[in-house]
Design an enzyme around this catalytic site. Structure first.
Site, PDB file in Angstrom:
ATOM      1  N   TRP B 332       5.194  -2.778  -9.775  1.00 15.82           N
ATOM      2  CA  TRP B 332       5.104  -1.731 -10.807  1.00 15.82           C
ATOM      3  C   TRP B 332       4.131  -0.622 -10.452  1.00 15.82           C
ATOM      4  O   TRP B 332       3.162  -0.394 -11.172  1.00 15.82           O
ATOM      5  CB  TRP B 332       4.753  -2.335 -12.165  1.00 15.82           C
ATOM      6  CG  TRP B 332       5.851  -3.135 -12.760  1.00 15.82           C
ATOM      7  CD1 TRP B 332       6.923  -2.665 -13.453  1.00 15.82           C
ATOM      8  CD2 TRP B 332       5.991  -4.558 -12.723  1.00 15.82           C
ATOM      9  NE1 TRP B 332       7.720  -3.707 -13.837  1.00 15.82           N
ATOM     10  CE2 TRP B 332       7.172  -4.877 -13.403  1.00 15.82           C
ATOM     11  CE3 TRP B 332       5.228  -5.587 -12.169  1.00 15.82           C
ATOM     12  CZ2 TRP B 332       7.633  -6.185 -13.549  1.00 15.82           C
ATOM     13  CZ3 TRP B 332       5.680  -6.887 -12.310  1.00 15.82           C
ATOM     14  CH2 TRP B 332       6.860  -7.169 -13.001  1.00 15.82           C
ATOM     15  N   CYS B 416       2.985  -1.055 -15.868  1.00 15.22           N
ATOM     16  CA  CYS B 416       4.072  -2.032 -15.803  1.00 15.22           C
ATOM     17  C   CYS B 416       5.376  -1.384 -16.233  1.00 15.22           C
ATOM     18  O   CYS B 416       5.839  -0.432 -15.625  1.00 15.22           O
ATOM     19  CB  CYS B 416       3.711  -3.245 -16.652  1.00 15.22           C
ATOM     20  SG  CYS B 416       4.793  -4.650 -16.456  1.00 15.22           S
ATOM     21  N   CYS B 417       5.961  -1.854 -17.326  1.00 17.30           N
ATOM     22  CA  CYS B 417       7.294  -1.414 -17.742  1.00 17.30           C
ATOM     23  C   CYS B 417       7.240  -0.445 -18.909  1.00 17.30           C
ATOM     24  O   CYS B 417       7.829   0.632 -18.875  1.00 17.30           O
ATOM     25  CB  CYS B 417       8.116  -2.619 -18.170  1.00 17.30           C
ATOM     26  SG  CYS B 417       8.116  -3.957 -16.986  1.00 17.30           S
ATOM     27  N   GLY B 728      12.460  -3.006 -17.737  1.00 20.45           N
ATOM     28  CA  GLY B 728      11.246  -2.221 -17.581  1.00 20.45           C
ATOM     29  C   GLY B 728      10.901  -1.962 -16.134  1.00 20.45           C
ATOM     30  O   GLY B 728       9.904  -1.339 -15.842  1.00 20.45           O
TER      31      GLY B 728
END
Lengths: 278, 753
Positions: B332, B416-417, B728
């Site tokens: 990510w 992250c998402c 995500g």
């Protein structure tokens, strides 16, 4: 959010539960259907790029007078399995999506089945949408075009007219019905300068004869209000529905139309000055 | 390019920039707002890849990536515990001289990061076919306590029970928590000398206060941060750059920023190591160099391509069990872009286009995780370019600019998402997720596990009798059970983050934050659609429990029809909303470590498969052991009224009850978007505009045919770069386990009518 779903304030209170359903409406009576306050609905869908421009709320009305060999929704032939719905509920959904239609360039499409089999129901839906400023579209075979009164045509922005064959004999073979009413409806739309998209399903071994393609193209070209022609390749995605319904399906062994076949047909339409998108 | 000969000065570094608050204190946001130039045009100005870009990328593909795909791990250094300055410089090939810096001395070679826990490292080494160095093992088992050791010293019996029954899975108790975004731009804008001076001042700010644990921790953490900044200086020197002073050129600005990020991925293996919000920042430097005539568009694109090349090859040493939860080797490197500024100007710059162009110049790839803050008022040229790239690559995700800006301001980025945070001012205490669906089965069975039959939760009465389930009774018991589950879960999170700060502190990332920051506790739930549909079935149809010989309910007979979540039907959607709010209220009631703000996400990464595996059958007909749908998605295949109707359902979930994000992964076939390219582009733009207008927070967009994926399962070698967005984030489809590939294929493909 409905009030019944608000959480309780005290943490030790009995937790909230969604209370009773909205009061159940009465079952529609025959008079409600006759006057278009209720109708038979097969299903609804938010569809992009298929039933008119943009993303469209499409109501599939149940029941159809035609029995097209290649129909991919044979489950809309009849009304006995359809949901009985109140027109007002369907209009509420149109209202909810109104602002989305502005963003997607979409609107409301009535499809089926044959929406003109329920003209009062269809008319009320189209009128309400039109009043809201929502772009409206009627997806029809035109066979029942005579049931669309002038008020209804006023309320329609675009007609998707299925031209299934170019002459009576083949039309009857494909649909079990006659072509003349569709041609009359097409002419009426032309006389009123109503925007029309012609749709022609290319079925190998059934509608793909060069003389038929040319005959369909000539009809379409004779109407100056035709903005676009979609040549739709026959596919087998509806086969399982015929099997499930246990209705004899004559095209079980028919191959899907190839890209080349579609391009050849498109070339014929274009040669007559018609607009076929890539 | 090599280091500048003379030491840059602040005057020359800031030439042509407009002054503002950013000159008085550390305030990158103010620098951006004072200096960036929105771009309202189309993609026409963009350049293709240079020969140098292709040379580096081809070497990477031929000598490294293709090898890694075959053997999972390219190589591991088994002797050197990772740190900012632990490895000598490394390069991909001799053309690798635009934006430089590798995590170790060789591309794709992974490093050990044992502070999280030694067992995880050793397992991962063994799975990669390597032996652990006995000396290193000795250090981290005898002399140096790890995060993992600390957590298990404190865990309570109920946490252990919940972990072993899999009602809580994937907790960051043996790996780095991640979801912290250092403000890497600060190094470029201010230089490290200035950052250290500011940190020293912060450290002594409360020097006159009496001792408290809080006071001591504050001073100790800032000391750690200063040490990390000094190591970053060393790292810069090793690659020939002096990071002590501000960057003078666009090239330096990108290189400085990247080295700061590199320092973080050299020293931490957090689950998500996101990059921040950088395009407008970089663009200011690009515009200045372009105007001064020292840079061409081709050169600007080459710099962004080189940076993105580096962001595509971050690697961490992971175990196969970890891959089950975070599949496809993700990290990510989320790069957030676009959105609006508070003053109403779009934050779309030419560099926003250059970033998307990397997906054409280098081909599709899952990283960096390109995240667009979507708003229907962004310039049309940009929205259409995003849609076109989405249709070509399925590599982009979209998040609601309005939700994010209204809560977190106009310099927020996604970690992250879907987790938003103010860059450099806020971090998250990452909390994985709890199984909200299995909790429903525990409620019905009075805390007995429906798979093992063991009594996991003490003191709860099961539902008795063989009659149909009564909604009111089930809801009451579910609410009670959630109190236990959430309480246990949050207790574990408090322990985990207490230990992570002690034993695996993210010094360089935190050095690039303000010294006093906001923390959120990012809780999460899995299985929302199953709960919503099951409650709906109980409420609107007739659900009869089926018991085994011990009285345990193991299945359900459901008769009649009921509304299903994901079809814009309020009756079902309100139930989903209610579950989210109920869980959130229970989190809110608990005191959190470091006074964190309670939040939750509806996001599963790829743990939807492991969660499903550990869970029984449901009234909704969801079968035992089968994957959950991802995130807040409706149940696979049950959102049957089109993609937009599905978006509208998910959009009803209140963002205020899920401030850490609500994830929806969509797949639509190209044909369903339109007959030709232009139609598809404008229809996708319209769908995103309309979905977000109706409250949708997040949309992964895949434009794919199911047949393509099925073919890729059988012939992975032909699809090395097939990218799909899963939850995500994006992955190389062929890097998923077969089970996860089949899960992706079983999801809803919107085909139109």
């Amino acid at each position: 959010m409905t009030a019944c779903l608000q959480p309780a304030d005290e943490s030790n209170a009995v937790p909230p539960v969604p209370a009773s359903l909205p009061p159940r409406q009465a079952e529609p009576e025959p008079r409600d259907f006759r006057e278009g306050r209720a109708g038979f609905l097969h299903s609804w869908d938010m569809v992009t790029a298929v039933n008119g421009p943009g993303t469209r709320l499409t109501y599939f009305l149940a029941g159809c007078p035609l029995r097209c060999q290649y129909c991919h929704n044979p489950d809309t032939f009849c009304q006995d399995q359809a949901e009985q719905v109140w027109t007002e509920d369907l209009i509420r959904r149109v209202r909810r999506y109104r602002s989305s239609f502005l963003l997607t360039g979409g609107g409301l499409t009535l499809s089926g089945g044959e929406p003109l089999l329920q003209p009062a129901f269809a008319g009320r839906l189209l009128h309400s949408a039109h009043e809201m400023g929502v772009h409206t579209c009627l997806d029809t075979s035109g066979f029942l075009g005579a049931l669309a009164d002038d008020q209804m045509l006023e309320d329609i922005d675009l007609v998707l007219l299925d031209l299934k064959a170019g002459d009576e004999a083949l039309y009857h073979q494909v649909t079990t019905q006659t072509l003349a009413p569709t041609l009359a409806f097409g002419q009426r739309l032309a006389d009123q300068h109503k925007p029309v998209w012609i749709r022609f399903v290319l079925v190998p071994g059934l509608t793909d004869r060069p003389d038929n393609i040319r005959a369909v193209a000539l009809r379409a070209a004779s109407w100056p209000n035709v903005e676009r022609v979609d040549v739709l390749p026959f596919h087998q995605m509806g086969r399982h529905k015929w099997e499930t319904l246990d209705i004899p399906y004559q095209l079980a062994d028919t191959p899907e139309a190839t890209r080349e076949q579609v391009e050849q047909a498109v070339a014929v339409f274009r040669s007559l000055g018609l607009n076929c998108p890539d | 390019m090599i280091a500048t000969e003379t030491k840059p000065t602040v005057q020359s570094a800031y030439r042509g920039f407009k002054d503002g608050v950013w000159r008085e204190s550390i305030d990158v946001r103010d620098f951006i707002q004072q200096n960036y130039t929105p771009y309202e045009g189309t993609a026409e100005f963009l350049s293709g890849p240079t020969a140098k870009t292709l040379s580096v990328w081809n070497t990477l593909e031929k000598d490294y990536l293709s090898v890694e795909r075959k053997q999972r791990v390219y190589d591991v250094d088994t002797h050197t515990p990772a740190d900012i300055d632990a490895f000598k410089p490394g390069y991909i090939n001799t053309d690798d001289n635009v934006i430089v810096g590798l995590q170790t001395d060789v591309p794709l070679k992974r490093a050990m990061m044992p502070n999280g826990g030694w067992r995880m490292v050793e397992t991962a080494l063994n799975e990669a076919g390597k032996e652990a160095d006995p000396e290193v093992r000795k250090i981290f088992t005898r002399y140096r306590k790890t995060h993992n050791d600390g957590v298990f010293d404190i865990y309570t019996p109920r946490i252990r029970a919940a972990r072993s029954s899999h009602i809580i899975t994937g907790l960051p108790d043996a790996y780095g928590r991640g979801r912290i975004i250092g403000d890497y731009r600060r190094v470029a804008l201010y230089g490290i000398d200035h950052l250290i001076a500011e940190k020293k001042r912060d450290k002594d700010r409360y020097i006159d206060q009496p001792f408290s644990e809080h006071w001591a921790r504050y001073r100790e953490e800032i000391s750690e941060q200063i040490k990390a900044l000094k190591k970053l200086l060393t790292l810069g020197h090793s690659y020939g750059f002096d990071l002590s002073q501000p960057a003078e050129t666009a090239h330096e600005a990108v290189q400085w920023t990247y080295l700061a990020y590199l320092a973080s991925v050299k020293s931490q293996d957090g689950a998500a190591m996101s990059f921040g919000r950088l395009s407008a920042f970089f663009d200011i430097y690009f515009e200045r160099d372009l105007n001064e005539g020292t840079l061409t568009e081709e050169g600007a694109q080459e710099i962004i391509d080189a940076l993105v090349t580096k962001l595509r090859i971050v690697r961490f040493l992971r175990t196969e069990a970890y891959d089950q939860i975070f599949s496809g080797d993700p990290y990510w490197a989320t790069w957030s872009d676009a959105g609006f500024g508070d003053d109403g100007r779009p934050m779309v710059t030419r560099t926003s286009f250059r970033l998307l162009q990397t997906l054409r110049n280098l081909g599709p790839a899952p990283e960096p995780n390109i995240t667009i803050f979507w708003n229907k008022n962004l310039p049309l040229g940009y929205r259409e370019f995003c849609a076109a790239i989405s249709i070509e690559t399925s590599a982009i995700q979209y998040e609601s600019d309005e939700h994010i800006r209204s809560h977190w301001g106009d310099d927020a980025a996604i970690a992250c998402c879907v987790s938003p945070m103010k860059v450099g001012k806020q971090m998250q205490l990452f909390g994985a997720r709890v199984n909200a669906a299995k909790s429903l089965l525990y409620a019905i069975n009075g805390g007995r596990d429906e798979v093992s039959g063991k009594q996991i939760v003490p003191g709860y009465e099961p539902i008795k009798g063989d009659g149909p389930l009564e909604f009111e009774e089930v809801w009451q018991k579910y609410d009670d059970m959630l109190t236990w589950v959430v309480g246990t879960y949050v207790e574990a999170l408090n322990i985990i983050h207490y230990c992570h700060d002690r034993y695996a502190y993210e010094a360089v990332e935190m050095a690039l934050h303000d010294s006093e920051i906001t923390r959120t506790m990012g809780c999460g739930i899995a299985g929302l659609s199953i709960v919503a549909d099951s409650l709906s079935a109980i409420r609107y149809a007739r659900v009869t429990p089926i018991r085994d010989e011990t009285g345990l309910v193991v299945d359900y007979k459901t008769e009649g029809s009921y509304p299903v979540y994901g079809n814009d039907d309020d009756r079902a959607d309100e139930l989903a909303k209610l579950v989210v709010k109920t869980v959130m209220d229970k989190i809110r009631a608990i005191k959190l470590y470091r006074d964190a703000i309670p939040t939750q996400s509806i996001l599963t990464i790829t743990s939807n498969v492991v969660y499903g595996k550990a869970t029984g059958a449901f009234p909704s007909g969801h079968e035992a052991g089968t994957p959950f749908s991802p995130g807040a998605n409706p149940e696979n295949g049950r959102d049957t009224h089109g993609m937009l109707a599905s978006m509208f359902s998910v959009g009803k979930i209140s963002y205020d009850d899920a401030l850490d994000g609500i994830s929806l992964t969509n797949t639509i076939t190209p044909q369903a978007l339109g007959q030709n390219k232009q139609e598809r582009v404008s229809n996708l733009v319209g769908i995103l505009d309309a979905g977000m207008q109706e409250g949708l927070y997040h949309a992964n967009i895949n434009v794919l045919n199911k047949e393509t994926l099925e073919d890729a399962v059988d012939h992975p070698e032909q699809y090395p770069n097939l990218t799909v967005r899963v939850s995500g984030y994006a992955v190389n489809f062929v890097k998923l386990t077969r089970e996860q590939q089949l899960d992706v294929i079983s999801r809803t493909f919107h085909k139109g009518a």
